[in-house]
Design an enzyme around this catalytic site. Sequence first.
Site, PDB file in Angstrom:
ATOM      1  N   LYS A   1     -19.402  16.487  -3.333  1.00 16.27           N
ATOM      2  CA  LYS A   1     -18.898  15.364  -4.145  1.00 16.27           C
ATOM      3  C   LYS A   1     -20.041  14.380  -4.411  1.00 16.27           C
ATOM      4  CE  LYS A   1     -15.418  11.705  -4.172  1.00 16.27           C
ATOM      5  NZ  LYS A   1     -14.049  11.341  -3.818  1.00 16.27           N
TER       6      LYS A   1
ATOM      7  N   GLU B   1     -20.170  14.209   0.636  1.00 14.63           N
ATOM      8  CA  GLU B   1     -20.285  13.184  -0.408  1.00 14.63           C
ATOM      9  C   GLU B   1     -21.538  12.325  -0.281  1.00 14.63           C
ATOM     10  OE1 GLU B   1     -16.772  10.767  -0.824  1.00 14.63           O
ATOM     11  OE2 GLU B   1     -17.728   9.413  -2.229  1.00 14.63           O
TER      12      GLU B   1
ATOM     13  N   ARG C   1       0.858  -1.205   0.000  1.00 14.72           N
ATOM     14  CA  ARG C   1       0.000   0.000   0.000  1.00 14.72           C
ATOM     15  C   ARG C   1       0.885   1.243   0.000  1.00 14.72           C
ATOM     16  NH1 ARG C   1      -2.794  -3.003   3.859  1.00 14.72           N
ATOM     17  NH2 ARG C   1      -2.123  -1.635   5.557  1.00 14.72           N
TER      18      ARG C   1
HETATM   19  O1  LIG Z   1     -16.288   6.329  -7.193  1.00 15.04           O
HETATM   20  P1  LIG Z   1     -14.795   6.554  -7.166  1.00 15.04           P
HETATM   21  O2  LIG Z   1     -14.377   7.718  -8.008  1.00 15.04           O
HETATM   22  O3  LIG Z   1     -14.016   5.316  -7.418  1.00 15.04           O
HETATM   23  O4  LIG Z   1     -14.395   6.926  -5.697  1.00 15.04           O
HETATM   24  C1  LIG Z   1     -15.093   7.835  -4.940  1.00 15.04           C
HETATM   25  C2  LIG Z   1     -14.811   7.559  -3.500  1.00 15.04           C
HETATM   26  O5  LIG Z   1     -15.570   8.351  -2.666  1.00 15.04           O
HETATM   27  O6  LIG Z   1     -15.127   6.212  -3.223  1.00 15.04           O
HETATM   28  C3  LIG Z   1     -13.974   5.556  -2.774  1.00 15.04           C
HETATM   29  C4  LIG Z   1     -14.267   4.466  -1.827  1.00 15.04           C
HETATM   30  O7  LIG Z   1     -13.864   3.248  -2.318  1.00 15.04           O
HETATM   31  C5  LIG Z   1     -13.154   6.611  -2.179  1.00 15.04           C
HETATM   32  O8  LIG Z   1     -11.846   6.209  -2.095  1.00 15.04           O
HETATM   33  C6  LIG Z   1     -13.363   7.724  -3.121  1.00 15.04           C
HETATM   34  O9  LIG Z   1     -13.116   8.980  -2.557  1.00 15.04           O
END
Ligand SMILES: O=P(O)(O)OC[C@@]1(O)O[C@H](CO)[C@@H](O)[C@@H]1O
Length: 319
Positions: free
Chosen positions: A185, A143, A56
């Site tokens: 987001k 988000e 990682r």
């Molecule tokens: O939808 P994507 O662009 O892959 O990811 C969006 C997201 O919110 O989901 C992931 C969780 O796995 C986060 O790491 C990331 O910020």
Amino acid sequence: MTTHWNYPDPALQDELRKIANAIVAPGKGILAADESKSTMGKRLQDIGLENTDEYRRKYRQLLFTTCPTLGDYVSGVILFHETLYQKADDGTPFTELLKQRGIIPGIKVDTGVVPLFGSNDECTTQARYASICQANRIVPIVEPEVLPDGAHDLERSQKVTETVLAYVYKALADHNVYLEGTLLKPNMVTTGQDCPTKANPAQVAHATVTALQRTVPSAVPGVTFLSGGQSEEEASVNLDAINKFQGKKPWALTFSYGRALQASVLRAWGGKDENVTAAQNELLQRAKANSLAALGQYTAGTVAGKAGEAGLFVKNHAY
Ligand SMILES: O=P(O)(O)OC[C@@]1(O)O[C@H](CO)[C@@H](O)[C@@H]1O
């Protein structure tokens, strides 16, 4: 909820507003590298690697040692907790590498989603998240993700997204969140993964911008979309269409992609040191494509990528 309340002091308002605006500066967006240990484990497994601390760390080192041009396209990186404290082989902290590239480091501060009692398998994080961030001089990236699972059409997806966003902005108002110092987001409005007729980019753009117009206050400086299982190329093309769409758009509309910025990188790397430069090149190319898309200047098909067209949908995606 209280109506007896003071706005944050002017210095804090300035600080939050400046950071939020810097993140959504024209042609810039976010690299979401905040996969939890278990999500990162799945990504590593896909390329045949074990989910060790060292893999990682090496993978994140690859991302953050990409040449400084990355900072022309990426304004912020969201980190997972363990990554915040990790260092490159030469001892440079990852956060320092990002700052050297003019990139603002951020962190996933929620501790994962929990089931929402009584709902149909929906999940939630703590509602006071945004207010707590601002009290600690951090710009919250709010988000609310409507997952694409299902066979629903575009209209249904738009309506559900509008309902969720309307709720989110009511909650932020109830908690006296200073909107100018926040970013949203959300998902783009797309047809469900199993819908027999797939919406084209112009339709996605129309539905997405309409949903945002109806729900997101113009005080919000920017909308940084998640990629939500779209392929890298789809996520670039749809973002481009959203920015080309003629209509009221008082916010910057850009990217905060996880999967759609990293799928080709992971594939090109494959865990081998000799592939690091090729993998970093994939990141630069796709970041540039999204930067152009954020300006409505991307030409579809101009960036191929090792996994450019690969579907990245994950059923019942959770983090
Ligand atoms: O939808 P994507 O662009 O892959 O990811 C969006 C997201 O919110 O989901 C992931 C969780 O796995 C986060 O790491 C990331 O910020």
